[in-house]
Design a protein around this motif. Structure first.
Motif, mmCIF file in Angstrom:
data_model
loop_
_atom_site.group_PDB
_atom_site.id
_atom_site.type_symbol
_atom_site.label_atom_id
_atom_site.label_comp_id
_atom_site.label_asym_id
_atom_site.label_seq_id
_atom_site.Cartn_x
_atom_site.Cartn_y
_atom_site.Cartn_z
ATOM 1 N N MET A 1 0.761 -1.294 0.128
ATOM 2 C CA MET A 1 0.183 -0.081 -0.096
ATOM 3 C C MET A 1 0.879 1.277 -0.067
ATOM 4 N N ASN A 2 0.602 2.328 -0.784
ATOM 5 C CA ASN A 2 1.387 3.289 -0.968
ATOM 6 C C ASN A 2 1.084 4.425 0.224
ATOM 7 N N ILE A 3 2.269 5.193 0.690
ATOM 8 C CA ILE A 3 2.079 5.992 1.555
ATOM 9 C C ILE A 3 0.807 7.043 1.274
ATOM 10 N N LEU A 4 -0.023 7.167 2.431
ATOM 11 C CA LEU A 4 -1.129 7.756 2.404
ATOM 12 C C LEU A 4 -1.133 9.446 2.404
ATOM 13 N N MET B 1 -4.835 13.082 5.895
ATOM 14 C CA MET B 1 -6.651 13.142 6.090
ATOM 15 C C MET B 1 -6.726 14.540 6.232
ATOM 16 N N LYS B 2 -5.710 15.329 6.691
ATOM 17 C CA LYS B 2 -6.210 16.576 6.873
ATOM 18 C C LYS B 2 -6.415 17.451 5.930
ATOM 19 N N ILE C 1 -9.219 15.696 0.731
ATOM 20 C CA ILE C 1 -9.339 14.401 1.179
ATOM 21 C C ILE C 1 -10.662 14.503 2.355
ATOM 22 N N ALA C 2 -10.470 15.540 3.192
ATOM 23 C CA ALA C 2 -11.372 15.726 4.184
ATOM 24 C C ALA C 2 -12.904 15.823 3.827
ATOM 25 N N ALA C 3 -12.704 16.536 2.784
ATOM 26 C CA ALA C 3 -14.120 16.912 2.043
ATOM 27 C C ALA C 3 -14.825 15.803 1.690
ATOM 28 N N ALA D 1 -8.669 7.629 1.189
ATOM 29 C CA ALA D 1 -7.754 8.112 -0.065
ATOM 30 C C ALA D 1 -8.175 7.560 -1.518
ATOM 31 N N GLU D 2 -8.364 6.280 -1.316
ATOM 32 C CA GLU D 2 -8.878 5.547 -2.707
ATOM 33 C C GLU D 2 -10.092 6.138 -3.208
#
Length: 251
Positions: A1-4, A7-8, A12-14, A233-234
């Motif tokens: 799995m790639n580095i994420l 999330m802030k 992505i948060a939206a 993220a996906e």
């Protein structure tokens, strides 16, 4: 799995989905890889349940539906089924007060027919105690199968037609939605399955019509917030058109 991604990050948060469904798979394989019993794997899986509920709340997911026990799981060895029932009872007795304190509303979907006599009162207690909570919704799919749910929904509608309360022409997508176990909340935008298996296994078949599906290689007992962030993220990278197309303006 790639580095994420963080999330802030605003984009992505939206895009955090309001409703996530999770097929919790891999307890048995996790235990087998460590020379342990399947029951030991299920016990570790309960810890992952706690982490998942907490992480969903922290990331702003309003509803999380966990596939805890399918209507097909009764065919498993009696000892394993008994252990699973014991874990469900332990989870309700040990965690219900904390869930209630955190404002989590507990809902249980699935058939109540043939549910063990010592389980049904606990389910009803959990739903009654948390009924007015609004911080988050935890849906537990117990004795649940999507085909069975659809059959029960169509039986309700057929009974209304037979009683003259509903015309056959009035049976619509909305009418079926309203007859399902999940009628009080929106369909899941995202369904996650752990263990690397890539199928729905009779989980939310109607509701998953436009869900994004993310399959993770992690076994369920190892699932944590990092894996949830990977799925989000996906999800955030998907182009959700719901059958439509994007028309490009002429240059």
């Amino acid at each position: 799995m790639n580095i994420l991604p963080d999330m802030k990050s605003p984009n992505i948060a939206a895009s955090v989905p309001r409703h996530i469904g999770i097929i919790m798979d891999g307890n048995g394989r996790w235990a087998q890889a460590r020379g342990l019993t399947r029951s030991a794997g299920h016990r570790k899986g309960v810890d992952a349940v706690r982490r998942a509920i907490r992480a969903c709340g922290e990331l702003g997911v309003e509803t999380v539906t966990l596939f805890s026990f399918s209507s097909e799981n009764w065919s498993r060895p009696a000892g394993e089924v008994n252990d699973l029932m014991g874990l469900l009872k332990m989870f309700i007795r040990r965690d219900l007060a904390d869930l209630h304190k955190e404002g989590v509303k507990v809902c249980v979907i699935g058939s109540r027919t043939n549910v063990p006599a010592d389980i049904l009162p606990l389910i009803e207690e959990a739903e009654k105690l948390t009924f007015h909570n609004t911080a988050q919704r935890l849906v537990i799919a117990f004795n649940y199968g999507a085909r069975d749910e659809i059959v029960r929904a169509t039986q309700k509608l057929a009974a209304q037609v037979a009683a003259g309360e509903l015309a056959p022409s009035d049976i619509s997508v909305e009418a079926i939605d309203a007859a399902l176990d999940t009628s009080d909340w929106s369909d899941p935008e995202l369904i996650i399955r752990t263990s690397g298996e890539q199928r729905l296994s009779n989980f939310l078949l109607w509701q998953a019509a436009y869900s994004e599906l993310v399959f993770l290689d992690v076994l369920w007992p190892d699932f944590d917030k990092t894996h949830l962030q990977a799925a989000l993220a996906e999800f955030s990278a998907r182009d959700r058109r719901f059958g439509g197309v994007v028309v490009q303006a002429a240059q």
